[in-house]
Design an enzyme around this catalytic site. Structure first.
Site, PDB file in Angstrom:
ATOM      1  N   CYS A 123     -15.298  10.656  -8.940  1.00  0.00           N
ATOM      2  CA  CYS A 123     -14.255  11.423  -8.276  1.00  0.00           C
ATOM      3  C   CYS A 123     -14.782  11.932  -6.942  1.00  0.00           C
ATOM      4  O   CYS A 123     -15.975  12.247  -6.815  1.00  0.00           O
ATOM      5  CB  CYS A 123     -13.843  12.599  -9.166  1.00  0.00           C
ATOM      6  N   HIS A 167      -6.215   8.485 -13.646  1.00  0.00           N
ATOM      7  CA  HIS A 167      -7.168   9.421 -13.043  1.00  0.00           C
ATOM      8  C   HIS A 167      -6.445  10.392 -12.107  1.00  0.00           C
ATOM      9  O   HIS A 167      -6.635  11.616 -12.191  1.00  0.00           O
ATOM     10  CB  HIS A 167      -8.235   8.646 -12.279  1.00  0.00           C
ATOM     11  N   GLU A 168      -5.624   9.858 -11.207  1.00  0.00           N
ATOM     12  CA  GLU A 168      -4.962  10.708 -10.212  1.00  0.00           C
ATOM     13  C   GLU A 168      -3.902  11.609 -10.841  1.00  0.00           C
ATOM     14  O   GLU A 168      -3.758  12.782 -10.456  1.00  0.00           O
ATOM     15  CB  GLU A 168      -4.355   9.845  -9.101  1.00  0.00           C
ATOM     16  N   HIS A 171      -5.267  14.725 -12.372  1.00  0.00           N
ATOM     17  CA  HIS A 171      -5.527  15.810 -11.421  1.00  0.00           C
ATOM     18  C   HIS A 171      -4.351  16.782 -11.350  1.00  0.00           C
ATOM     19  O   HIS A 171      -4.544  17.988 -11.156  1.00  0.00           O
ATOM     20  CB  HIS A 171      -5.783  15.245 -10.017  1.00  0.00           C
TER      21      HIS A 171
END
Length: 215
Positions: A123, A167-168, A171
């Site tokens: 990241c 992954h994004e 967030h």
């Protein structure tokens, strides 16, 4: 309802860089990326009420410029999320090799495959650490574009899109890759990762230094 796609191509922190292109001067906004330990990375982002608002377009520009800067200076950076810039809104931005810029507003995973995969992950908020995480092999994502129209994409292992979107989107819910680690013994430094594992990871590079995914 929008259409289904397969794959298409605020500044309050950081600094601005001026450069010239095609005889036109413009300002490149490079924002500070929050680092592991900053409470802002653990907040749940708020939905965007108007994706077509000028503030959202400005935010997307900042995301684009910041990602480009990290990519140029570190060799890493396929995507970035608004919370990483300290902006608590549900916006992510992807720049896949050879593809057009891809902002996604209010993205939500509507379907996950039962089958999962284990991949290497890192990241921009802690680029010195790499680890193996578990992700769904395939997902479907519904999101709004900058006109406010709803779109949908089916993401697979092709170009590692599925794991990148997961992954994004994590967030936006205050979830980081370190929370998804399969085994703490897989955690390693960037130097060890590049020496031992990068060639067979989503971060692989070709012999000429370009992204292997471009080939």
């Amino acid at each position: 309802m929008g259409k289904t796609k397969t794959l298409e191509g605020f500044q309050h922190r950081g600094h601005r860089v001026h450069r010239a292109r095609r005889e036109e001067k413009y300002t490149m906004a490079i924002r500070t990326v929050l680092q592991l330990g900053d409470p802002g990375l653990r907040e749940v982002a708020k939905r965007v009420s108007d994706p077509a608002a000028g503030e959202i377009r400005a935010l997307v520009d900042d995301l684009s410029d910041t990602l480009a800067y990290w990519r140029k200076t570190t060799g890493y950076g396929r995507g970035i999320a608004a919370p990483q810039l300290g902006v608590n809104l549900r916006v992510i931005f992807l720049r896949l090799p050879g593809e057009a810029a891809w902002p996604l507003v209010n993205p939500e995973i509507t379907w996950r495959s039962a089958e999962k995969i284990v991949v290497w992950d890192a990241c921009l908020s802690f680029l010195s650490i790499f680890m193996q995480v578990e992700r769904h092999r395939e997902i479907s994502v519904r999101y709004q574009d900058l006109r406010g129209e709803w779109q949908e994409v089916r993401a697979t292992e092709d170009r590692n899109l599925s794991e990148l979107l997961q992954h994004e989107i994590d967030h936006l819910d205050g979830i980081l890759a370190v929370d998804r680690i399969t085994d703490t013994r897989t955690m390693c430094t960037r130097e060890e990762f590049e020496k031992r594992y990068r060639a067979k990871s989503p971060y692989a590079v070709a012999a000429d230094g370009k992204d292997a995914q471009k080939e």
